[in-house]
Each structure stands twice: as structure tokens, then as C-alpha cells.
Write an enzyme that holds these catalytic residues in place. Structure first.
Site, short mmCIF file in Angstrom:
data_model
loop_
_atom_site.label_atom_id
_atom_site.label_comp_id
_atom_site.label_asym_id
_atom_site.label_seq_id
_atom_site.Cartn_x
_atom_site.Cartn_y
_atom_site.Cartn_z
N SER A 228 0.73 -1.29 0.03
CA SER A 228 -0.06 -0.12 -0.01
C SER A 228 0.90 1.12 0.06
O SER A 228 0.49 2.35 -0.48
CB SER A 228 -0.93 -0.01 1.18
OG SER A 228 -0.38 -0.56 2.39
N LYS B 253 12.77 -3.40 -0.77
CA LYS B 253 11.34 -2.65 -0.37
C LYS B 253 11.74 -1.28 -0.35
O LYS B 253 12.51 -0.87 0.45
CB LYS B 253 10.85 -3.28 0.68
CG LYS B 253 9.48 -2.59 1.19
CD LYS B 253 8.71 -3.59 2.38
CE LYS B 253 7.69 -3.11 2.98
NZ LYS B 253 6.89 -3.92 3.99
N ALA C 98 12.57 -13.60 -1.67
CA ALA C 98 11.80 -15.18 -1.64
C ALA C 98 11.42 -15.32 -2.97
O ALA C 98 10.27 -14.88 -3.58
CB ALA C 98 10.67 -14.69 -0.63
N ASP D 51 -0.44 -10.08 12.03
CA ASP D 51 -1.25 -10.21 11.09
C ASP D 51 -0.68 -11.30 9.95
O ASP D 51 -0.63 -11.47 8.74
CB ASP D 51 -0.84 -8.78 10.22
CG ASP D 51 -1.89 -8.61 8.82
OD1 ASP D 51 -1.41 -7.68 8.20
OD2 ASP D 51 -2.89 -9.28 8.84
N GLU E 9 -0.64 -14.68 2.77
CA GLU E 9 0.12 -13.35 1.86
C GLU E 9 1.23 -13.27 2.74
O GLU E 9 2.31 -12.73 1.99
CB GLU E 9 -0.74 -12.30 1.77
CG GLU E 9 -1.96 -12.57 0.94
CD GLU E 9 -3.19 -12.75 1.82
OE1 GLU E 9 -3.01 -13.73 2.75
OE2 GLU E 9 -4.26 -12.25 1.65
N1 LIG Z 1 11.50 -10.46 0.64
C1 LIG Z 1 10.64 -10.45 -0.60
N2 LIG Z 1 10.90 -11.37 -1.45
C2 LIG Z 1 9.96 -11.64 -2.52
N3 LIG Z 1 8.85 -10.68 -2.69
C3 LIG Z 1 8.50 -9.96 -1.72
C4 LIG Z 1 9.28 -9.97 -0.48
N4 LIG Z 1 8.75 -8.83 0.12
C5 LIG Z 1 7.53 -8.60 -0.44
N5 LIG Z 1 7.45 -9.10 -1.43
C6 LIG Z 1 6.32 -9.05 -2.37
O1 LIG Z 1 6.00 -7.77 -2.47
C7 LIG Z 1 4.78 -7.65 -2.31
C8 LIG Z 1 4.70 -6.29 -1.45
O2 LIG Z 1 5.35 -6.52 -0.41
P1 LIG Z 1 5.26 -5.33 0.79
O3 LIG Z 1 5.54 -5.94 2.11
O4 LIG Z 1 5.74 -4.24 0.29
O5 LIG Z 1 3.65 -4.74 0.80
P2 LIG Z 1 2.38 -5.99 1.57
O6 LIG Z 1 2.83 -5.95 2.85
O7 LIG Z 1 2.21 -6.94 0.84
O8 LIG Z 1 1.18 -4.99 1.34
P3 LIG Z 1 0.86 -3.90 2.46
O9 LIG Z 1 1.94 -2.78 2.67
O10 LIG Z 1 -0.51 -3.30 2.08
O11 LIG Z 1 0.68 -4.75 3.68
C9 LIG Z 1 4.02 -8.60 -1.68
O12 LIG Z 1 2.97 -8.97 -2.39
C10 LIG Z 1 5.10 -9.53 -1.59
O13 LIG Z 1 4.44 -10.87 -2.30
#
Ligand SMILES: Nc1ncnc2c1ncn2[C@@H]1O[C@H](COP(=O)(O)OP(=O)(O)OP(=O)(O)O)[C@@H](O)[C@H]1O
Ligand SMILES: O=C(O)[C@@H]1CCC(=O)N(CCc2ccc(Cl)cc2)[C@H]1c1ccccc1Cl
Length: 329
Positions: free
Chosen positions: A44, A63, A116, A159, A163
């Protein structure tokens, strides 16, 4: 940029000559140390990129959070909490996404995380319809080990959901997304701001407005806003149910109706649902947190009563990281 030899940045881990050998100086990283590749996800208020460290050629998920957007959404605390908890997990070898470093520039914050490669657990469940018992046992066991470590540090995730369980290149589970986490024993925001120092017992904390994701939120978080490690055990029960049935236990068109069902612990088990899994889910989806299986286990030795449940027959909890995860079928 061209490194001036005399001041070449030592970005690797080798000690700099003139320093005793066991001292390694790590230079503050910056975006320039990475080649940013494709976007692998959007949050978000964050965008996650696949990136490569130009010095080691290693791949990371970076990130990137826009400060302006975080401030507008009043999520500064959330972002600070995520970093704080990820730092507390720095020594965890398995079961968590790792934070290698952070840096910032004027507009953005950067989190360099382990990549990941196989994304979120959720699509693997839905694409496959549901998991067979071997897969469900394996992933439930890995998540349980993660919760033992997390709760052992006095951290509640709050949480937990499919996901937020990511899968590495070998398909092992990595718990992520700690912005909503609660650290037991820290002064609760409400205590500092409000005069009345309400009684909070050590194991459970009076809650402020935070609530997790509808389908996985526990009854106590909806009613008296008290969270405890048992709140994660409720979500754990929902995730086991979902791996077996393919859908979460509490479903409805409206979030309000989901909350009603959670407060009544009103869920059905479809025909063919594995009986031993149904028994375990039934011992976790219990309204009273202290009555949930594992709620009274000593945090320091882990969830012995959950490990002992027949559902985990045949699982060697210590050997999970060395095992090849069962194929999802
Ligand atoms: N370490 C990682 N390796 C691979 N994919 C990732 C990793 N971290 C996050 N992602 C992917 O990036 C997307 C965004 O992750 P992020 O943590 O930024 O937001 P979120 O937590 O999914 O959303 P929100 O902030 O609304 O809770 C996620 O859908 C996740 O699948
Ligand atoms: O908490 C920390 O460890 C540092 C401390 C120094 C610092 O300035 N920051 C950034 C704080 C911050 C958080 C949110 C916004 Cl919108 C702006 C700045 C923090 C930070 C730096 C990089 C990445 C994340 C964070 Cl929280």
C-alpha cells in the site's frame, strides 16, 4: 562511479589493511550499490524490486517506501516497527525474511531483504485448490517453528496470513511483514498517551486501534482489543484450515459478517476434510485465547503441546530446514 584508489570503498566483508583481521568495516550502502531490476510486488505504500548487489552479484528484494506517502498515511510507526522487529530477527537462520541493511535518501526508505523467489504461499494454495496432508503438515510445521521463535522473543506478529508467508528458492517458508507486530513488555502507545495506566498483564497487551486482516483476525482483537501470542495461534489455525480446504474458515461477502462469524467461532468443515487436521484446527479456533492449544506452553521451550498433536506425527521439527519440502500437489 570510478572509485578513487586511495579511498576505494571497501564494500565487501574483507578487513581493511591496517585493521586487526577480525574487525570488518561495513560501509553504509546506498542505492548506487545495487542494480534495480523488475518490480516483484507492490504494497500500500511500498514497491519491492528484485535487485543485485554490484559488489557481490547477490540478489535481494529491496522494499522501497515513499516517505511522503508514509507520512500522509500516518504509517511512520508501522515502518519503524517493521525495521525494529526485522532487526530483532537478525540471528534467525530460518523461517523469516531477513533484513540485510537499510538506507534512505531524501524521498525514500530502502529495506534490503532476502529474496523469496517463489513468492507468497497464498497463490500456491489457490492455484493447487488446496494442499495434500503432507504439504499441509510440512508448511504448518515450518510456520509453527517460526512462531515459536517469534513468541520466544516476546513478539506477536498480529497479521499472520498466507500472503505474509513467502517461499524461498527451495520452497521453504519465510514469515514476513512485521509492521503490525507487537513487542510484549514495551510501554503500549495508549499507556504513554492516556493518563489512566490501565492494567495490562505481561502476556497480553491492551490494544489501540490496530486490527489485522479480516479473515484471520482473532475474536479477542475484535472484542476487547487485547492481543497475545495466542492471537497468532488463532491465525495459525485459520491457515492450517485454509491449506486443507483451499479457503479460509471465516468467509462472507462483507467484512462485518466475517467479524460476526469469528466472534461466534462459526465455521464449517467441508466433507473430506482430514479428521486429524480438523481436530487440531478445532483446538486452535477457540474463542478464549488461554484455552487454545499451546496457549499455556512455556514460551522458552516452544509449542510442545501443538508439536505433540497427532497431526504432526512423523514431523521432525529440528530437521525441517534440511528437508526438501514436499512437492505441492
Ligand atoms: N522479500 C521478498 N521477496 C519476494 N517478494 C517480496 C518480498 N517482500 C515483499 N514481497 C512481495 O512484494 C509485495 C509487496 O510487499 P510489501 O511488504 O511491500 O507490501 P505488503 O505488505 O504486501 O502490502 P501492505 O503494505 O499493503 O501490507 C508482496 O505482495 C510480496 O509478495
Ligand atoms: O529507525 C531507524 O533505524 C532509522 C533511524 C534513522 C532514520 O532517519 N530512519 C528513517 C525514519 C523515517 C521513517 C519514516 C519516514 Cl516517512 C521518514 C523517516 C530510520 C530508518 C532508516 C532507513 C529505513 C527505515 C528506517 Cl525506519
Amino acid at each position: 562511479q570510478k572509485q578513487n584508489q586511495s579511498h576505494s570503498q571497501n564494500n565487501s566483508q574483507e578487513p581493511i589493511e591496517g585493521q586487526n583481521s577480525n574487525q570488518v568495516v561495513r560501509h553504509k550502502r546506498s542505492p548506487k550499490d545495487f542494480i534495480f531490476g523488475k518490480v516483484i510486488g507492490e504494497g500500500s505504500f511500498s514497491t519491492v524490486y528484485l535487485a543485485k548487489d554490484i559488489h557481490t552479484n547477490k540478489e535481494y528484494a529491496i522494499k522501497v517506501c515513499e516517505k511522503r506517502h508514509i507520512i500522509k498515511e500516518r504509517k511512520t510507526q508501522y515502518v519503524k516497527r517493521e525495521k525494529e522487529v526485522l532487526n530483532m530477527l537478525a540471528n534467525a537462520k530460518h523461517y523469516f525474511v531477513r533484513l540485510f541493511c537499510t538506507f534512505q535518501d531524501v524521498e525514500r526508505l530502502y529495506f534490503v531483504l532476502s529474496y523469496a523467489k517463489n513468492g507468497e504461499l497464498l497463490p500456491h494454495i489457490t492455484k493447487n485448490g488446496s494442499f495434500d496432508i503432507e504439504c499441509t503438515k510440512f508448511y504448518s510445521a515450518e510456520i509453527l517453528r517460526g512462531l515459536e521463535y517469534l513468541h520466544g522473543l516476546g513478539i506477536i506478529h498480529r497479521d499472520l496470513k498466507p500472503e505474509n508467508i513467502l517461499l524461498d528458492d527451495k520452497m521453504h517458508a519465510l514469515i514476513t511483514d512485521f509492521g503490525s507486530a507487537k513487542i510484549l513488555g514495551e510501554p503500549d502507545q495508549t499507556d504513554s498517551s492516556s493518563q489512566d495506566h490501565r492494567e495490562t498483564s505481561t502476556r497480553t497487551q491492551r490494544r489501540n486501534s490496530f486490527v489485522g486482516t479480516a479473515q484471520y483476525v482473532s475474536p479477542e482483537l475484535l472484542s476487547n482489543k487485547i492481543s497475545s501470542p495466542a492471537s497468532d495461534l488463532w491465525a495459525f489455525g485459520c491457515i492450517i484450515y485454509q491449506m486443507v480446504a483451499g479457503l479460509p474458515p471465516f468467509r462472507s461477502r462483507s467484512e462485518y459478517q466475517i467479524f460476526q462469524k469469528i466472534l461466534q467461532v462459526d465455521y464449517e468443515v467441508p466433507d473430506g476434510f482430514c479428521e486429524v487436521a480438523r481436530n487440531l484446527v478445532g483446538l486452535l479456533l477457540v474463542r478464549e485465547p488461554s484455552q487454545r492449544l499451546g496457549a499455556n506452553d512455556k514460551q522458552s521451550i516452544g509449542y510442545t503441546s501443538i508439536r505433540a498433536h497427532p497431526f504432526f506425527n512423523g514431523i521432525d521439527f529440528e530437521k525441517l530446514p534440511e528437508q526438501t519440502p514436499p512437492p505441492i500437489c
